[in-house]
Design a protein around this motif. Structure first.
Motif, mmCIF file in Angstrom:
data_model
loop_
_atom_site.group_PDB
_atom_site.id
_atom_site.type_symbol
_atom_site.label_atom_id
_atom_site.label_comp_id
_atom_site.label_asym_id
_atom_site.label_seq_id
_atom_site.Cartn_x
_atom_site.Cartn_y
_atom_site.Cartn_z
ATOM 1 N N PHE A 159 -3.390 -1.547 -5.431
ATOM 2 C CA PHE A 159 -4.430 -0.527 -5.608
ATOM 3 C C PHE A 159 -4.763 -0.129 -7.047
ATOM 4 C CE2 PHE A 159 -5.585 4.158 -4.497
ATOM 5 C CZ PHE A 159 -6.920 3.835 -4.343
ATOM 6 N N ARG B 111 -11.294 2.455 -2.882
ATOM 7 C CA ARG B 111 -10.391 2.743 -1.757
ATOM 8 C C ARG B 111 -10.078 1.480 -0.952
ATOM 9 N NH1 ARG B 111 -9.239 7.930 0.292
ATOM 10 N NH2 ARG B 111 -7.541 6.791 1.278
ATOM 11 N N GLY B 112 -8.873 1.393 -0.500
ATOM 12 C CA GLY B 112 -8.443 0.209 0.255
ATOM 13 C C GLY B 112 -8.112 -0.966 -0.657
ATOM 14 N N GLY B 113 -8.008 -0.676 -1.961
ATOM 15 C CA GLY B 113 -7.939 -1.747 -2.946
ATOM 16 C C GLY B 113 -6.603 -2.473 -3.102
ATOM 17 N N SER B 114 -5.608 -2.169 -2.296
ATOM 18 C CA SER B 114 -4.359 -2.940 -2.404
ATOM 19 C C SER B 114 -4.593 -4.404 -2.040
ATOM 20 C CB SER B 114 -3.273 -2.368 -1.494
ATOM 21 O OG SER B 114 -2.974 -1.068 -1.893
ATOM 22 N N ASP B 115 -5.558 -4.633 -1.162
ATOM 23 C CA ASP B 115 -5.932 -6.019 -0.831
ATOM 24 C C ASP B 115 -6.352 -6.778 -2.092
ATOM 25 O OD1 ASP B 115 -5.666 -5.609 1.879
ATOM 26 O OD2 ASP B 115 -7.798 -5.243 2.230
ATOM 27 N N THR C 124 -2.139 8.601 0.599
ATOM 28 C CA THR C 124 -3.243 8.647 -0.380
ATOM 29 C C THR C 124 -4.128 9.877 -0.145
ATOM 30 O OG1 THR C 124 -3.216 6.248 -0.339
ATOM 31 C CG2 THR C 124 -5.095 7.278 -1.426
ATOM 32 N N GLU D 42 1.136 4.266 -3.879
ATOM 33 C CA GLU D 42 1.615 2.880 -3.831
ATOM 34 C C GLU D 42 2.819 2.719 -4.760
ATOM 35 O OE1 GLU D 42 -1.596 3.719 -3.082
ATOM 36 O OE2 GLU D 42 -1.876 1.974 -1.839
ATOM 37 N N LYS E 234 -2.599 9.982 5.771
ATOM 38 C CA LYS E 234 -2.167 8.911 4.855
ATOM 39 C C LYS E 234 -1.671 9.556 3.564
ATOM 40 C CE LYS E 234 -4.894 5.325 4.167
ATOM 41 N NZ LYS E 234 -6.071 4.423 4.010
ATOM 42 N N SER F 194 0.855 -1.194 0.000
ATOM 43 C CA SER F 194 0.000 0.000 0.000
ATOM 44 C C SER F 194 0.885 1.236 0.000
ATOM 45 C CB SER F 194 -0.833 0.046 1.282
ATOM 46 O OG SER F 194 -1.910 -0.816 1.225
ATOM 47 N N ALA F 195 0.244 2.397 -0.012
ATOM 48 C CA ALA F 195 0.965 3.662 0.182
ATOM 49 C C ALA F 195 1.243 3.813 1.680
ATOM 50 C CB ALA F 195 0.097 4.802 -0.318
HETATM 51 N N1 ASP Z 1 -3.817 3.599 -0.448
HETATM 52 C C1 ASP Z 1 -5.130 3.236 -0.885
HETATM 53 C C2 ASP Z 1 -6.184 3.800 0.045
HETATM 54 O O1 ASP Z 1 -5.854 4.454 1.018
HETATM 55 C C3 ASP Z 1 -5.287 1.785 -1.106
HETATM 56 C C4 ASP Z 1 -4.900 0.878 0.041
HETATM 57 O O2 ASP Z 1 -4.282 1.325 1.014
HETATM 58 O O3 ASP Z 1 -5.231 -0.309 -0.011
HETATM 59 O O4 ASP Z 1 -7.341 3.618 -0.194
#
Ligand code: ASP
Length: 458
Positions: free
Chosen positions: A182, A196-200, A49, A120, A47, A36-37
């Protein structure tokens, strides 16, 4: 081979990066690292991002962007400084951050995504260099090179199935591959992010693509708790969950992993484990296709708020052909998604998320129900919460629903609705939001605490 993904909090500072290096170095099977970032170093921090979003907004509104650019560049610089190494990639990182402010604004649907992805992308460059500097041969791989082709849906990309064959070729590299999470690249060569949160999601796709033996998702908790720790005092963490159980829990508010991240690994039949970067010896929570042994009938209890119920009664509704279709058509025409539809003989409720409605839409629904469907009664109930007890083994146990309803009635909790899907993986209870915590505690005590500790918990 393992795919190991680290979230933002695991990559926020030099100390965290050292832990990450130790984790990767300690197991030669950790061959693919998805990052992730950089996340928050403490509660007051931003963050990367989110800093990129600020930078983007300043840029498109013609404001001075220098401070934002410098802040972001400095986040990477500070990490390298603290780690005590001269990162060659820093020049490239600084340039890539500054160059964002030269991109065209007009007719550029992917501008926002390109800004966000820089978090990222640059982190992966820095981390690959740091690993190599520490004697762990590593290589940064851009998603385009990795073969991550995605649909052209800015902020909501989906992987194109053709990607998987390309990704499999990543197995041929000898070094540890560090891949930014991501985002992917469209067929027209545009940067396009997942939600958002898409590195998973990236981690899961890579795991499926390279046919990994395990997808490890490192975060900052010892796995998934059986219930919300903000409501239940010290809930236990779950050692094993099936994909279906995880999906049900995630639906009702368990947010450790991105919702869409389960699918690629599930389809690829890859087990997943959620682990803690700050406590890597803890076994974490494994998410598997099938339970490996005996489990309790209920594995977790989730709760989620902001539900609304449209309650409708009409005498002899059951005899009226097409009533259900007409009812759902009203919602469809207003572009409203619904979630559950428990029914009685002469009544039906449609449960939906509160965000789907506006006062105007509510008025229109009631108007159509009364005039077009000629119902006897229609009302919209707000401030509801759902509570779901989840467990694949529920179907082979008698009395699970009875245990739950008894526990709830003993605490004087009024149930607005109960619903169980045909697959029997979960039972859902709808309660007034003001009773949510009490209901959750009653259920947690009934399924997980023995008599003595349940008394302590009260
Ligand atoms: N950096 C991105 C976010 O904050 C993706 C991630 O962290 O998974 O949404």
């Amino acid at each position: 081979m393992k795919v190991t993904k680290f979230g933002g909090s695991s990559l926020a500072s030099a100390t965290q990066l050292e832990k990450v290096l130790n984790i990767v170095q300690s197991d030669p099977e950790r061959h693919f690292v998805v990052v992730s970032a950089p996340g928050k170093r403490d509660g007051q921090d931003t963050k990367v991002t989110d800093a990129l979003i600020k930078y983007y907004k300043e840029y498109i509104s013609g404001k001075d962007v220098t401070a934002s650019q410098e802040w972001i560049i400095n986040r990477y610089q500070a990490m390298a400084d603290e780690l005590g190494f001269e990162a060659k990639s820093l020049t490239k990182i600084a340039k890539s951050i500054r160059d964002l402010a030269n991109l065209p604004i007009e007719d550029n649907d992917f501008l926002y995504d390109t800004f966000l992805a820089a978090g990222e992308d640059n982190n992966a460059k820095l981390i690959a260099e740091y690993f190599s500097y520490k004697g762990l041969p590593a290589r940064y791989v851009h998603p385009k090179k990795a073969g991550l082709l995605v649909s052209s849906e800015p902020g909501n990309a989906r992987i194109l199935p053709s990607s998987y064959d390309r990704i499999e070729e990543l197995r041929n590299f000898d070094e540890v591959l560090v891949i930014p999470g991501f985002f992917g690249v469209t067929e027209d060569n545009q940067i396009c992010t997942f939600s958002r949160g898409g590195s998973d999601i990236t981690g899961s796709i890579i795991a499926a693509g390279v046919k990994a033996d395990l997808y490890e998702n490192f975060t900052d908790v010892d796995g998934i708790f059986a219930a919300h720790p903000g409501i239940i005092h010290k809930p236990h963490s779950i050692s094993e969950l099936t994909y279906r159980e995880m999906r049900e829990l995630a639906y009702a508010g368990f947010s450790v992993l991105h919702d869409e991240a389960l699918l690629p690994a599930y389809r690829g039949r890859i087990p997943l484990v959620i682990k803690n970067t700050n406590n890597p010896s803890h076994p974490g929570t494994r998410i598997v296709l099938k339970h490996s042994g005996e489990t309790l009938p209920v594995v977790g209890i989730a709760a989620d708020d902001d539900f609304v119920s449209i309650n409708i009664s009409k005498y002899l509704m059951n005899r009226e052909v097409g009533f259900g279709r007409k009812l759902l058509q009203i919602l469809e025409e207003l572009n409203i998604r619904w979630e559950h539809m428990p029914t009685g003989i002469d009544d039906v409720s449609v449960v939906l998320r509160g965000r789907e409605l506006t006062p105007i839409k509510e008025e229109e629904i009631l108007r159509q129900l009364n005039h077009n469907l000629e119902v006897d009664k229609a009302e919209i109930e707000h401030d509801l919460s759902i509570i779901m007890i989840v467990g694949e083994n529920m179907k082979s146990h008698v009395g699970v629903a009875a245990t739950a309803t008894t526990a709830l009635s003993q605490r004087n909790i009024n149930l607005a609705m109960i619903s169980q899907g045909a697959s029997e993986v979960s039972v859902m209870f709808v309660v007034k939001t003001e009773q949510r915590n009490k209901a959750l505690r009653a259920l947690y005590d009934a399924f997980f605490r023995d008599e003595q500790s349940s008394q302590v918990a009260q």
